[in-house]
Write an enzyme that holds these catalytic residues in place. Sequence first.
Site, mmCIF file in Angstrom:
data_model
loop_
_atom_site.group_PDB
_atom_site.id
_atom_site.type_symbol
_atom_site.label_atom_id
_atom_site.label_comp_id
_atom_site.label_asym_id
_atom_site.label_seq_id
_atom_site.Cartn_x
_atom_site.Cartn_y
_atom_site.Cartn_z
ATOM 1 N N LYS A 169 44.188 66.933 31.282
ATOM 2 C CA LYS A 169 42.890 66.265 31.350
ATOM 3 C C LYS A 169 42.938 64.919 30.629
ATOM 4 C CE LYS A 169 42.333 68.622 33.924
ATOM 5 N NZ LYS A 169 41.939 68.439 35.312
ATOM 6 N N ASP A 232 38.550 66.215 40.272
ATOM 7 C CA ASP A 232 39.332 65.138 39.684
ATOM 8 C C ASP A 232 39.091 63.811 40.397
ATOM 9 O OD1 ASP A 232 41.735 64.563 37.739
ATOM 10 O OD2 ASP A 232 42.249 63.586 39.623
ATOM 11 N N GLU A 236 37.146 60.676 38.469
ATOM 12 C CA GLU A 236 37.736 59.379 38.155
ATOM 13 C C GLU A 236 37.037 58.246 38.890
ATOM 14 O OE1 GLU A 236 41.698 60.440 39.104
ATOM 15 O OE2 GLU A 236 41.595 59.846 41.214
#
Length: 491
Positions: A169, A232, A236
């Site tokens: 992470k 994810d 981002e």
Amino acid sequence: MQSKVLDFDTTVFEKEYVTLGGRREVIVRGGRHLFDLLPAAFEGVNQIGVIGWGSQGPAQAQNLRDSLGDSVKVVVGLREGSSSIPAARAAGFTEKTGTLGEMFGVIADSDMVILLISDAAQAEHYSAIFAALRPGATLGLSHGFLLGHLSQVGAEFPPGIDVIAVCPKGMGPSVRALYVQGATVNGAGINASFAVEQNVTGRAVERALGWSVALGAPFTFQTTLRAEFLSDLTGERAMLLGGVHGIVESLYARYRDQGKSDADAFRDSVECVTGPISRTISTKGLIGVYDQLDADGKKTFAEAYAAAYPVGLEITAEIYDEVSSGNEIRSVILAGKRLERFPMGKIDQADMWRVGQQVRAERDGQVVPLNPFTAGVFCGVMMAQVDVLVEQGHPYSEIANESVIEAVDSLNPYMHARGISYMVDNCSTTARLGARKWAPRFHYLLAQVAYPAVDDGTVDATPFKSFENNVVHEVLRVCSEMRPAVDIAVV
């Protein structure tokens, strides 16, 4: 995506059950005292091939080598003529020692292959990579992008191999920095998620957990490969990189328009986010930011939060749809084909980031005060991402890490140290492309919708009414007990 109860069996490591927001989830607590268990976890693995030397490659190859010692050989595989060969040699991987070689040769010779080349390269070369794998080998991924691509093109992983994932992470430099900084501190590192997509050998869980422990992960939590790439890629593009980029640039412009000096506008936007806001959230959660404000500060926070939350919710929901539909995956692959002609430029050339260089040079121990408006905007967009992932059924541990912990503990320290480009461009090509694509959307809607509503007195207070009772506060309270033993220091 439907929420599912996850669990796993391990005979090598101890698993623990934690309750997050009323849900029971399973974790494995890491630490250097577990390194003696790694040979058992990697039983049947004589060589691990780490393929690629991008963001994650250097960190994972070195951490694995240092943790495994002589029990398993770690070999770096790169394409012929790769510009990364000198860097790999400098890190101690050499042809002479048999720890550096051509990627397909390394793949063919390895019992476990950790594929860390760019997502676009994985999409282009997966057929040749699969063909080079030994029968019964373990394919390791640190991102579920390849699964998303295979689903788009109607392909599958080879049936005769294990497929696992360990997903730190944090960016690769963080993974290495905390491992090195915590060399004498048990439990220092970056938390990771793991997933098992195929378990042909019956050893997939042990190898995944061993991999995570060897990277130095203080805590490893379970997810699925699909859930990982959905959260994810969304994270981002939203709060972790693109969102925070758009937030601080919009706030800087707002404060300048209000008459603040360049330096004060930077302090009230970027320095406030990377300083008091991130530090407080790291240990006390989002609610901790609100609780430390006085009555006037709470009022300002609530109004800014209520104005920013709908913007965050709208854009994050759109991003999630683009990722889950495959559009964002196709966009990354298409962009990869254009990069040679149109390389990514630097994103810290605007005036505010030049101002930031001077502000950082003049810090000299200055304490940046907590700006309640900045805090409200930041927490509003962050909570919006949390709520989108909750709505989509992701595990709470994954939501907390992908929306909050990774931002304040791993990524924002890089922006604090050297600015936006140093944070974004230490990440993967996929992340860098996503941040550049979506940051302007956050900036635009905050400047065009959220802030005018504040100035006109037309903010709908409804979004803030659920803030204090949001489930994420209890989730973060438990997760705060699973913080790394060492804070990352970026130099």
